[in-house]
Design a protein around this motif. Structure first.
Motif, PDB file in Angstrom:
ATOM      1  N   VAL A   1     -54.723 -53.322 -47.836  1.00  0.00           N
ATOM      2  CA  VAL A   1     -55.990 -53.553 -48.535  1.00  0.00           C
ATOM      3  C   VAL A   1     -56.834 -52.283 -48.531  1.00  0.00           C
ATOM      4  N   ILE A   2     -56.921 -51.624 -47.394  1.00  0.00           N
ATOM      5  CA  ILE A   2     -57.705 -50.380 -47.288  1.00  0.00           C
ATOM      6  C   ILE A   2     -57.151 -49.327 -48.235  1.00  0.00           C
ATOM      7  N   LYS A   3     -55.828 -49.149 -48.246  1.00  0.00           N
ATOM      8  CA  LYS A   3     -55.210 -48.140 -49.110  1.00  0.00           C
ATOM      9  C   LYS A   3     -55.404 -48.498 -50.583  1.00  0.00           C
ATOM     10  N   ALA A   4     -55.303 -49.775 -50.931  1.00  0.00           N
ATOM     11  CA  ALA A   4     -55.515 -50.199 -52.315  1.00  0.00           C
ATOM     12  C   ALA A   4     -56.957 -49.924 -52.744  1.00  0.00           C
ATOM     13  N   ALA A   5     -57.910 -50.212 -51.872  1.00  0.00           N
ATOM     14  CA  ALA A   5     -59.324 -49.948 -52.190  1.00  0.00           C
ATOM     15  C   ALA A   5     -59.568 -48.456 -52.380  1.00  0.00           C
ATOM     16  N   GLN A   6     -58.913 -47.626 -51.583  1.00  0.00           N
ATOM     17  CA  GLN A   6     -59.040 -46.179 -51.744  1.00  0.00           C
ATOM     18  C   GLN A   6     -58.467 -45.738 -53.088  1.00  0.00           C
ATOM     19  N   ARG A   7     -57.331 -46.318 -53.483  1.00  0.00           N
ATOM     20  CA  ARG A   7     -56.752 -45.965 -54.782  1.00  0.00           C
ATOM     21  C   ARG A   7     -57.682 -46.358 -55.926  1.00  0.00           C
ATOM     22  N   LEU A   8     -58.517 -47.360 -55.705  1.00  0.00           N
ATOM     23  CA  LEU A   8     -59.495 -47.772 -56.714  1.00  0.00           C
ATOM     24  C   LEU A   8     -60.747 -46.902 -56.695  1.00  0.00           C
ATOM     25  N   GLY A   9     -60.772 -45.929 -55.792  1.00  0.00           N
ATOM     26  CA  GLY A   9     -61.882 -44.988 -55.766  1.00  0.00           C
ATOM     27  C   GLY A   9     -62.932 -45.249 -54.709  1.00  0.00           C
TER      28      GLY A   9
ATOM     29  N   SER B   1     -64.595 -45.069 -51.150  1.00  0.00           N
ATOM     30  CA  SER B   1     -64.537 -44.219 -49.955  1.00  0.00           C
ATOM     31  C   SER B   1     -64.282 -45.102 -48.739  1.00  0.00           C
ATOM     32  N   LEU B   2     -63.906 -44.480 -47.627  1.00  0.00           N
ATOM     33  CA  LEU B   2     -63.691 -45.267 -46.411  1.00  0.00           C
ATOM     34  C   LEU B   2     -64.973 -45.967 -45.968  1.00  0.00           C
ATOM     35  N   GLU B   3     -66.101 -45.319 -46.173  1.00  0.00           N
ATOM     36  CA  GLU B   3     -67.377 -45.952 -45.821  1.00  0.00           C
ATOM     37  C   GLU B   3     -67.617 -47.197 -46.676  1.00  0.00           C
ATOM     38  N   GLU B   4     -67.309 -47.082 -47.972  1.00  0.00           N
ATOM     39  CA  GLU B   4     -67.461 -48.237 -48.857  1.00  0.00           C
ATOM     40  C   GLU B   4     -66.476 -49.343 -48.479  1.00  0.00           C
ATOM     41  N   VAL B   5     -65.258 -48.968 -48.117  1.00  0.00           N
ATOM     42  CA  VAL B   5     -64.267 -49.954 -47.680  1.00  0.00           C
ATOM     43  C   VAL B   5     -64.769 -50.653 -46.423  1.00  0.00           C
ATOM     44  N   ALA B   6     -65.313 -49.892 -45.489  1.00  0.00           N
ATOM     45  CA  ALA B   6     -65.842 -50.481 -44.252  1.00  0.00           C
ATOM     46  C   ALA B   6     -66.947 -51.488 -44.568  1.00  0.00           C
ATOM     47  N   ASP B   7     -67.823 -51.142 -45.505  1.00  0.00           N
ATOM     48  CA  ASP B   7     -68.894 -52.064 -45.899  1.00  0.00           C
ATOM     49  C   ASP B   7     -68.331 -53.343 -46.524  1.00  0.00           C
ATOM     50  N   LEU B   8     -67.319 -53.178 -47.381  1.00  0.00           N
ATOM     51  CA  LEU B   8     -66.692 -54.351 -48.004  1.00  0.00           C
ATOM     52  C   LEU B   8     -66.039 -55.249 -46.955  1.00  0.00           C
ATOM     53  N   LEU B   9     -65.349 -54.629 -46.017  1.00  0.00           N
ATOM     54  CA  LEU B   9     -64.705 -55.416 -44.952  1.00  0.00           C
ATOM     55  C   LEU B   9     -65.745 -56.107 -44.084  1.00  0.00           C
ATOM     56  N   ALA B  10     -66.826 -55.416 -43.787  1.00  0.00           N
ATOM     57  CA  ALA B  10     -67.887 -56.018 -42.967  1.00  0.00           C
ATOM     58  C   ALA B  10     -68.513 -57.201 -43.704  1.00  0.00           C
ATOM     59  N   ALA B  11     -68.711 -57.066 -45.003  1.00  0.00           N
ATOM     60  CA  ALA B  11     -69.279 -58.173 -45.779  1.00  0.00           C
ATOM     61  C   ALA B  11     -68.341 -59.366 -45.762  1.00  0.00           C
TER      62      ALA B  11
END
Length: 150
Positions: free
Chosen positions: A54-62, A64-74
């Motif tokens: 999921v993290i790698k897929a989100a990165q491929r969608l553009g 950032s790791l910070e944005e991914v962290a926020d999405l996971l936290a939500a």
């Protein structure tokens, strides 16, 4: 309940990343700290593979790791309407559209420079018919759009 745990190498292989990526995500808080074996080896739950994908897929969608962290936290703590994937994807799509528009302008300018025969940036800087954006004035079009200008 005896849940199967995976060692770092197994998670990394299954997720298509290297072990250092796994450890980096752990340090960044994207992955929870795993249990340890008696020998000190990290032991991850099976769902860590899915999370890594999921993290790698989100990165491929553009994202950032910070944005991914926020999405996971939500996701982990109950999604707010302004923090969920729909809202973030809408914003990311607007960013991508803006970048595409900027790249289109660059592509068009490069085509004009090729058509005009631009071959020397210094000569182009002093030539008013050069299509390259080398000055604050609007470039004049070359006659017919072809031929050597610079």
């Amino acid at each position: 309940m005896n849940e199967t745990r995976l060692r770092s190498g197994q998670v990394a292989d299954a997720a298509g990343v290297n072990i250092e990526t796994l450890r980096y995500y752990e340090r960044r808080g994207l992955l929870r700290e795993p249990q340890r074996s008696l020998g000190g080896h990290r032991l991850y739950p099976q769902e860590t593979v899915t999370l890594m994908r999921v993290i790698k897929a989100a990165q491929r969608l553009g994202f950032s790791l910070e944005e991914v962290a926020d999405l996971l936290a939500a996701t982990r703590f109950g999604s707010r309407s302004d923090a969920g994937l729909q809202a973030r994807a809408t914003l990311k799509l607007a960013e991508v559209d803006q970048k595409l528009a900027e790249l289109q302008e660059v592509r068009d300018m490069l085509r004009l420079a090729l058509d005009a025969g631009c071959d020397d940036l210094l000569a182009c800087a002093e030539n008013p018919c050069c299509p390259l954006p080398l000055s604050t004035t609007t470039p004049n079009e070359t006659k017919g759009g072809t031929g050597v200008c610079c």
